[in-house]
Design a protein around this motif. Structure first.
Motif, PDB file in Angstrom:
ATOM      1  N   THR A  84     -81.908 -14.657 -26.663  1.00 44.80           N
ATOM      2  CA  THR A  84     -81.076 -13.566 -27.174  1.00 44.80           C
ATOM      3  C   THR A  84     -81.663 -12.197 -26.873  1.00 44.80           C
ATOM      4  OG1 THR A  84     -82.169 -13.691 -29.329  1.00 44.80           O
ATOM      5  CG2 THR A  84     -80.130 -14.950 -29.058  1.00 44.80           C
ATOM      6  N   SER A  85     -82.946 -12.130 -26.563  1.00 44.09           N
ATOM      7  CA  SER A  85     -83.611 -10.849 -26.315  1.00 44.09           C
ATOM      8  C   SER A  85     -83.259 -10.297 -24.930  1.00 44.09           C
ATOM      9  CB  SER A  85     -85.129 -11.058 -26.403  1.00 44.09           C
ATOM     10  OG  SER A  85     -85.819  -9.927 -25.938  1.00 44.09           O
ATOM     11  N   PRO A  86     -83.203  -8.961 -24.811  1.00 43.34           N
ATOM     12  CA  PRO A  86     -83.008  -8.372 -23.473  1.00 43.34           C
ATOM     13  C   PRO A  86     -84.144  -8.742 -22.519  1.00 43.34           C
ATOM     14  CG  PRO A  86     -82.706  -6.712 -25.186  1.00 43.34           C
ATOM     15  CD  PRO A  86     -83.216  -7.944 -25.860  1.00 43.34           C
ATOM     16  N   ASN A  87     -85.319  -9.106 -23.065  1.00 39.54           N
ATOM     17  CA  ASN A  87     -86.473  -9.491 -22.247  1.00 39.54           C
ATOM     18  C   ASN A  87     -86.553 -10.989 -21.996  1.00 39.54           C
ATOM     19  OD1 ASN A  87     -87.254  -6.796 -22.306  1.00 39.54           O
ATOM     20  ND2 ASN A  87     -88.447  -7.091 -24.174  1.00 39.54           N
ATOM     21  N   ALA A  88     -85.523 -11.732 -22.338  1.00 40.38           N
ATOM     22  CA  ALA A  88     -85.539 -13.189 -22.170  1.00 40.38           C
ATOM     23  C   ALA A  88     -85.629 -13.565 -20.698  1.00 40.38           C
ATOM     24  CB  ALA A  88     -84.287 -13.804 -22.784  1.00 40.38           C
ATOM     25  N   ARG A  89     -86.300 -14.672 -20.424  1.00 42.75           N
ATOM     26  CA  ARG A  89     -86.370 -15.175 -19.049  1.00 42.75           C
ATOM     27  C   ARG A  89     -84.969 -15.441 -18.516  1.00 42.75           C
ATOM     28  NH1 ARG A  89     -89.235 -20.234 -19.579  1.00 42.75           N
ATOM     29  NH2 ARG A  89     -88.315 -20.654 -17.565  1.00 42.75           N
ATOM     30  N   ARG A  91     -81.173 -14.768 -20.117  1.00 42.68           N
ATOM     31  CA  ARG A  91     -80.416 -14.212 -21.247  1.00 42.68           C
ATOM     32  C   ARG A  91     -79.109 -14.977 -21.432  1.00 42.68           C
ATOM     33  NH1 ARG A  91     -79.275 -10.903 -25.017  1.00 42.68           N
ATOM     34  NH2 ARG A  91     -78.201  -8.937 -24.972  1.00 42.68           N
ATOM     35  N   VAL A  92     -78.757 -15.260 -22.678  1.00 43.76           N
ATOM     36  CA  VAL A  92     -77.515 -15.973 -22.981  1.00 43.76           C
ATOM     37  C   VAL A  92     -76.318 -15.123 -22.563  1.00 43.76           C
ATOM     38  CG1 VAL A  92     -77.336 -15.159 -25.378  1.00 43.76           C
ATOM     39  CG2 VAL A  92     -76.308 -17.338 -24.731  1.00 43.76           C
ATOM     40  N   SER A  93     -75.290 -15.796 -22.054  1.00 46.43           N
ATOM     41  CA  SER A  93     -74.076 -15.102 -21.611  1.00 46.43           C
ATOM     42  C   SER A  93     -72.850 -15.751 -22.243  1.00 46.43           C
ATOM     43  CB  SER A  93     -73.955 -15.172 -20.089  1.00 46.43           C
ATOM     44  OG  SER A  93     -73.682 -16.497 -19.681  1.00 46.43           O
ATOM     45  N   ALA A  94     -71.735 -15.075 -22.139  1.00 43.30           N
ATOM     46  CA  ALA A  94     -70.479 -15.636 -22.640  1.00 43.30           C
ATOM     47  C   ALA A  94     -70.132 -16.920 -21.893  1.00 43.30           C
ATOM     48  CB  ALA A  94     -69.354 -14.609 -22.501  1.00 43.30           C
ATOM     49  N   ASP A  95     -70.461 -16.988 -20.610  1.00 42.74           N
ATOM     50  CA  ASP A  95     -70.210 -18.210 -19.835  1.00 42.74           C
ATOM     51  C   ASP A  95     -71.015 -19.387 -20.374  1.00 42.74           C
ATOM     52  OD1 ASP A  95     -68.348 -17.028 -18.174  1.00 42.74           O
ATOM     53  OD2 ASP A  95     -69.828 -16.528 -16.622  1.00 42.74           O
ATOM     54  N   ASP A  96     -72.257 -19.137 -20.779  1.00 42.23           N
ATOM     55  CA  ASP A  96     -73.076 -20.200 -21.377  1.00 42.23           C
ATOM     56  C   ASP A  96     -72.407 -20.732 -22.641  1.00 42.23           C
ATOM     57  OD1 ASP A  96     -75.189 -20.041 -19.514  1.00 42.23           O
ATOM     58  OD2 ASP A  96     -76.145 -18.423 -20.647  1.00 42.23           O
ATOM     59  N   ILE A  97     -71.916 -19.831 -23.460  1.00 44.11           N
ATOM     60  CA  ILE A  97     -71.295 -20.229 -24.726  1.00 44.11           C
ATOM     61  C   ILE A  97     -70.003 -21.002 -24.472  1.00 44.11           C
ATOM     62  CG2 ILE A  97     -70.245 -19.341 -26.853  1.00 44.11           C
ATOM     63  CD1 ILE A  97     -72.359 -17.047 -26.646  1.00 44.11           C
ATOM     64  N   ARG A  98     -69.215 -20.553 -23.510  1.00 50.29           N
ATOM     65  CA  ARG A  98     -67.985 -21.286 -23.158  1.00 50.29           C
ATOM     66  C   ARG A  98     -68.303 -22.672 -22.618  1.00 50.29           C
ATOM     67  NH1 ARG A  98     -66.817 -16.483 -20.509  1.00 50.29           N
ATOM     68  NH2 ARG A  98     -65.728 -15.051 -21.878  1.00 50.29           N
ATOM     69  N   ARG A 111     -78.543 -17.098 -34.563  1.00 46.96           N
ATOM     70  CA  ARG A 111     -77.113 -17.279 -34.854  1.00 46.96           C
ATOM     71  C   ARG A 111     -76.456 -15.935 -35.145  1.00 46.96           C
ATOM     72  NH1 ARG A 111     -75.319 -21.105 -39.636  1.00 46.96           N
ATOM     73  NH2 ARG A 111     -76.730 -19.699 -40.696  1.00 46.96           N
ATOM     74  N   SER A 112     -77.128 -15.099 -35.929  1.00 46.72           N
ATOM     75  CA  SER A 112     -76.593 -13.772 -36.247  1.00 46.72           C
ATOM     76  C   SER A 112     -76.413 -12.932 -34.991  1.00 46.72           C
ATOM     77  CB  SER A 112     -77.521 -13.037 -37.211  1.00 46.72           C
ATOM     78  OG  SER A 112     -77.627 -13.751 -38.419  1.00 46.72           O
ATOM     79  N   ARG A 113     -77.376 -12.983 -34.103  1.00 48.37           N
ATOM     80  CA  ARG A 113     -77.276 -12.220 -32.855  1.00 48.37           C
ATOM     81  C   ARG A 113     -76.116 -12.726 -31.993  1.00 48.37           C
ATOM     82  NH1 ARG A 113     -83.701 -12.198 -31.477  1.00 48.37           N
ATOM     83  NH2 ARG A 113     -84.306 -10.733 -33.114  1.00 48.37           N
ATOM     84  N   ALA A 116     -72.898 -11.506 -33.543  1.00 49.81           N
ATOM     85  CA  ALA A 116     -72.726 -10.063 -33.369  1.00 49.81           C
ATOM     86  C   ALA A 116     -72.314  -9.719 -31.939  1.00 49.81           C
ATOM     87  CB  ALA A 116     -74.019  -9.331 -33.728  1.00 49.81           C
ATOM     88  N   GLU A 117     -72.911 -10.389 -30.970  1.00 50.29           N
ATOM     89  CA  GLU A 117     -72.652 -10.045 -29.579  1.00 50.29           C
ATOM     90  C   GLU A 117     -71.478 -10.800 -28.963  1.00 50.29           C
ATOM     91  OE1 GLU A 117     -75.109  -9.621 -25.384  1.00 50.29           O
ATOM     92  OE2 GLU A 117     -76.190  -9.920 -27.264  1.00 50.29           O
ATOM     93  N   PHE A 118     -71.274 -12.044 -29.396  1.00 52.71           N
ATOM     94  CA  PHE A 118     -70.244 -12.897 -28.784  1.00 52.71           C
ATOM     95  C   PHE A 118     -69.311 -13.477 -29.837  1.00 52.71           C
ATOM     96  CE2 PHE A 118     -74.178 -13.375 -26.275  1.00 52.71           C
ATOM     97  CZ  PHE A 118     -73.744 -12.900 -25.048  1.00 52.71           C
ATOM     98  N   GLY A 119     -68.975 -12.713 -30.859  1.00 51.00           N
ATOM     99  CA  GLY A 119     -68.225 -13.199 -32.011  1.00 51.00           C
ATOM    100  C   GLY A 119     -67.030 -14.077 -31.699  1.00 51.00           C
ATOM    101  N   ARG A 120     -66.115 -13.600 -30.883  1.00 53.92           N
ATOM    102  CA  ARG A 120     -64.892 -14.364 -30.608  1.00 53.92           C
ATOM    103  C   ARG A 120     -65.174 -15.578 -29.738  1.00 53.92           C
ATOM    104  NH1 ARG A 120     -59.737 -10.688 -29.689  1.00 53.92           N
ATOM    105  NH2 ARG A 120     -58.817 -12.614 -30.448  1.00 53.92           N
ATOM    106  N   VAL A 121     -66.113 -15.466 -28.830  1.00 50.69           N
ATOM    107  CA  VAL A 121     -66.424 -16.579 -27.924  1.00 50.69           C
ATOM    108  C   VAL A 121     -67.127 -17.700 -28.687  1.00 50.69           C
ATOM    109  CG1 VAL A 121     -67.655 -17.247 -25.816  1.00 50.69           C
ATOM    110  CG2 VAL A 121     -66.617 -14.984 -25.980  1.00 50.69           C
ATOM    111  N   VAL A 122     -68.056 -17.334 -29.552  1.00 50.08           N
ATOM    112  CA  VAL A 122     -68.851 -18.335 -30.266  1.00 50.08           C
ATOM    113  C   VAL A 122     -68.111 -18.922 -31.473  1.00 50.08           C
ATOM    114  CG1 VAL A 122     -70.119 -16.901 -31.920  1.00 50.08           C
ATOM    115  CG2 VAL A 122     -71.249 -18.841 -30.854  1.00 50.08           C
TER     116      VAL A 122
END
Length: 158
Positions: A84-89, A91-98, A111-113, A116-122
């Motif tokens: 979830t971090s901008p420094n992640a090796r 980074r999670v994307s909307a495509d990953d969640i889909r 989960r909170s992050r 907050a970032e992908f509310g409708r997708v997740v």
């Protein structure tokens, strides 16, 4: 090729319905203190299609890559990991969640992050908090045991 797309979408919608029911049953069982799912009551995914599991931690450095490696070779599962971090090796994307049929986060903050970032997708994907603190190295035997036990019990796997 275009004819396959509606079938895939239709099949995906059926899988979402089964997973939604599974997450609702799991939440209700936890409220009642019942051990669910157990292997005999586990709903089957149509056509024995593998479940796509997404594992998430902060930097995608130790915990989530370990979870991905642990579950990568299971015949009924496909796994990915992200952070979830901008420094992640990675980074999670909307495509990953889909892509994911179920998401496993290491801590509540992940989960909170996601929400907050992908509310409708997740919103349509079950998100399970494993409560695994950031105190393990990659493939730490204790971490591997925790992941096998917690993810296995949620999915009803031996």
């Amino acid at each position: 090729m275009k004819e396959d797309r509606p079938k895939t979408k239709e099949k995906r919608e059926k899988n979402w319905k089964l997973l939604y029911l599974r997450s609702e049953k799991l939440a209700r069982a936890r409220q009642l203190g019942i051990d669910y799912p157990n292997p005999s009551s586990r709903p089957e995914i149509e056509d024995n299609e593998p479940l796509n599991l997404l594992f998430i931690c902060s930097r995608n450095q130790w915990r989530s890559p370990t979870a991905e490696a642990v579950w990568r070779n299971h015949p009924d599962l496909r796994s990915r990991s992200a952070g979830t971090s901008p420094n992640a090796r990675r980074r999670v994307s909307a495509d990953d969640i889909r892509w994911a049929d179920a998401i496993f986060v290491m801590e509540n903050k992940h989960r909170s992050r996601l929400q907050a970032e992908f509310g409708r997708v997740v919103a349509n994907t079950p998100v399970h908090v494993l409560d695994i603190p950031d105190e393990y190295q990659y493939m730490d035997p204790e971490l591997v045991d925790l992941l096998k036990a917690s993810v296995g019990s949620i999915l009803g796997l031996p």
